[in-house]
Write an enzyme that holds these catalytic residues in place. Structure first.
Site, PDB file in Angstrom:
ATOM      1  N   LYS A   1       0.821  -1.196   0.000  1.00 44.71           N
ATOM      2  CA  LYS A   1       0.000   0.000   0.000  1.00 44.71           C
ATOM      3  C   LYS A   1       0.866   1.262   0.000  1.00 44.71           C
ATOM      4  O   LYS A   1       0.383   2.351  -0.287  1.00 44.71           O
ATOM      5  CB  LYS A   1      -0.879   0.026   1.263  1.00 44.71           C
ATOM      6  CG  LYS A   1      -1.856  -1.100   1.378  1.00 44.71           C
ATOM      7  CD  LYS A   1      -2.551  -1.009   2.774  1.00 44.71           C
ATOM      8  CE  LYS A   1      -3.368  -2.256   3.038  1.00 44.71           C
ATOM      9  NZ  LYS A   1      -3.859  -2.266   4.433  1.00 44.71           N
ATOM     10  N   GLY A   2       2.135   1.105   0.364  1.00 46.38           N
ATOM     11  CA  GLY A   2       2.986   2.270   0.641  1.00 46.38           C
ATOM     12  C   GLY A   2       3.099   3.270  -0.500  1.00 46.38           C
ATOM     13  O   GLY A   2       3.214   4.469  -0.276  1.00 46.38           O
TER      14      GLY A   2
ATOM     15  N   ASP B   1       7.393   3.191  -2.713  1.00 45.60           N
ATOM     16  CA  ASP B   1       7.595   4.260  -1.746  1.00 45.60           C
ATOM     17  C   ASP B   1       9.059   4.397  -1.359  1.00 45.60           C
ATOM     18  O   ASP B   1       9.617   5.478  -1.350  1.00 45.60           O
ATOM     19  CB  ASP B   1       6.705   4.050  -0.499  1.00 45.60           C
ATOM     20  CG  ASP B   1       6.836   2.659   0.112  1.00 45.60           C
ATOM     21  OD1 ASP B   1       7.583   1.811  -0.420  1.00 45.60           O
ATOM     22  OD2 ASP B   1       6.171   2.401   1.137  1.00 45.60           O
TER      23      ASP B   1
ATOM     24  N   ASP C   1      14.740  -0.146   0.290  1.00 44.01           N
ATOM     25  CA  ASP C   1      15.407  -0.384   1.567  1.00 44.01           C
ATOM     26  C   ASP C   1      16.420  -1.520   1.370  1.00 44.01           C
ATOM     27  O   ASP C   1      17.461  -1.307   0.768  1.00 44.01           O
ATOM     28  CB  ASP C   1      14.300  -0.698   2.586  1.00 44.01           C
ATOM     29  CG  ASP C   1      14.782  -0.790   4.014  1.00 44.01           C
ATOM     30  OD1 ASP C   1      15.754  -0.097   4.355  1.00 44.01           O
ATOM     31  OD2 ASP C   1      14.178  -1.539   4.810  1.00 44.01           O
TER      32      ASP C   1
ATOM     33  N   ARG D   1      -0.437   6.807   7.235  1.00 40.61           N
ATOM     34  CA  ARG D   1      -0.305   6.840   5.775  1.00 40.61           C
ATOM     35  C   ARG D   1      -0.788   8.152   5.160  1.00 40.61           C
ATOM     36  O   ARG D   1      -0.298   8.565   4.118  1.00 40.61           O
ATOM     37  CB  ARG D   1      -1.119   5.703   5.134  1.00 40.61           C
ATOM     38  CG  ARG D   1      -0.541   4.322   5.352  1.00 40.61           C
ATOM     39  CD  ARG D   1      -1.152   3.349   4.362  1.00 40.61           C
ATOM     40  NE  ARG D   1      -0.988   1.964   4.771  1.00 40.61           N
ATOM     41  CZ  ARG D   1       0.098   1.224   4.514  1.00 40.61           C
ATOM     42  NH1 ARG D   1       1.117   1.741   3.868  1.00 40.61           N
ATOM     43  NH2 ARG D   1       0.159  -0.029   4.916  1.00 40.61           N
TER      44      ARG D   1
HETATM   45  P1  5GP Z   1      12.785  -3.862   1.070  1.00 39.96           P
HETATM   46  O1  5GP Z   1      12.246  -5.121   0.488  1.00 39.96           O
HETATM   47  O2  5GP Z   1      13.523  -2.985   0.090  1.00 39.96           O
HETATM   48  O3  5GP Z   1      13.602  -4.107   2.309  1.00 39.96           O
HETATM   49  O4  5GP Z   1      11.566  -3.089   1.652  1.00 39.96           O
HETATM   50  C1  5GP Z   1      10.825  -2.251   0.926  1.00 39.96           C
HETATM   51  C2  5GP Z   1       9.508  -2.056   1.604  1.00 39.96           C
HETATM   52  O5  5GP Z   1       9.642  -2.035   3.029  1.00 39.96           O
HETATM   53  C3  5GP Z   1       8.959  -0.691   1.234  1.00 39.96           C
HETATM   54  O6  5GP Z   1       8.155  -0.789   0.096  1.00 39.96           O
HETATM   55  C4  5GP Z   1       8.182  -0.328   2.465  1.00 39.96           C
HETATM   56  O7  5GP Z   1       6.879  -0.866   2.360  1.00 39.96           O
HETATM   57  C5  5GP Z   1       8.902  -0.996   3.589  1.00 39.96           C
HETATM   58  N1  5GP Z   1       9.822  -0.045   4.238  1.00 39.96           N
HETATM   59  C6  5GP Z   1      11.153   0.035   4.104  1.00 39.96           C
HETATM   60  N2  5GP Z   1      11.660   1.058   4.824  1.00 39.96           N
HETATM   61  C7  5GP Z   1      10.595   1.639   5.420  1.00 39.96           C
HETATM   62  C8  5GP Z   1      10.448   2.775   6.274  1.00 39.96           C
HETATM   63  O8  5GP Z   1      11.391   3.477   6.662  1.00 39.96           O
HETATM   64  N3  5GP Z   1       9.175   3.069   6.662  1.00 39.96           N
HETATM   65  C9  5GP Z   1       8.090   2.341   6.278  1.00 39.96           C
HETATM   66  N4  5GP Z   1       6.904   2.726   6.727  1.00 39.96           N
HETATM   67  N5  5GP Z   1       8.188   1.273   5.456  1.00 39.96           N
HETATM   68  C10 5GP Z   1       9.423   0.944   5.047  1.00 39.96           C
HETATM   69 MG    MG Z   2       6.090  -1.173   0.325  1.00 43.81          MG
END
Ligand code: 5GP
Ligand code: MG
Length: 173
Positions: free
Chosen positions: A40-41, A97, A100, A162
């Site tokens: 949803k982000g 969004d 990470d 959100r």
């Molecule tokens: P990844 O798979 O790259 O580790 O994670 C990506 C997803 O993790 C993003 O789409 C998001 O939904 C969530 N995420 C990563 N960092 C943050 C953050 O600082 N805040 C929030 N709310 N979600 C995050």
């Molecule tokens: Mg996400």
């Protein structure tokens, strides 16, 4: 409300959005763009950016869950691609969004790539390069940030925050 420190004010998000749309339009092939956002982000950023492109766009959606509840990544990514729309032969822009560890983006790109789009470009509102575990980058990045857990403008903590208009650093009480 514990999430009080504003990292990116609303005005900065809005002006960067205009710049990003121009950047993307400068390199996207002419014609329609199929904008895919990761729920949803990415929903608020994705819709605002799709509109700022001011071109013929269609929308597709993916659901990815990697964090589950709370602020720690589980390392597992579950993808639901039922509302992706047609990809084959189309110019696709994938929007998320925040980039990470990179697991979500990498798995999503594999799924989209397998469906043979004509072009596939990527855009994220924020990038946290320090946290990367998979060698991946986005073509367009709104803001590069340090290793904070952030909420607002689509991003949540346990589904809260959100709809904040800005990005804030989440600090539990
Ligand atoms: P990844 O798979 O790259 O580790 O994670 C990506 C997803 O993790 C993003 O789409 C998001 O939904 C969530 N995420 C990563 N960092 C943050 C953050 O600082 N805040 C929030 N709310 N979600 C995050
Ligand atoms: Mg996400």
């Amino acid at each position: 409300m514990p999430a009080t420190e504003i990292l990116i004010p609303e005005a900065d998000i809005q002006s960067r959005l205009t710049e990003l749309a121009a950047e993307i339009n400068a390199v996207q092939p002419d014609g329609p763009v199929h904008v895919v956002m990761i729920l949803k982000g990415a929903i608020i950023f994705g819709v605002d950016l799709a509109r700022a492109l001011e071109r013929n766009t269609t929308l597709g959606f993916l659901t990815a869950s990697s964090y589950g509840e709370g602020t720690q990544s589980t390392g597992r990514v579950e993808i639901d691609a039922r509302h992706l729309g047609d990809i084959e032969g189309r110019n696709v822009l994938l929007i998320d969004d925040i980039l990470d560890t990179g697991h979500t983006f990498s798995k999503t790109l594999d799924i989209l790539g397998d469906k043979r789009p004509a072009t596939l470009r990527t855009c994220v509102l924020m990038d946290k390069p320090e946290r990367r575990e998979v060698d991946i980058h986005a073509d367009h990045v709104g803001f590069t940030i340090e290793n904070h857990f952030v909420v607002g403008y689509g991003l949540d903590c346990d589904e809260a925050y959100r709809t904040l208009p800005d990005i804030r650093i989440y600090a539990p009480e």
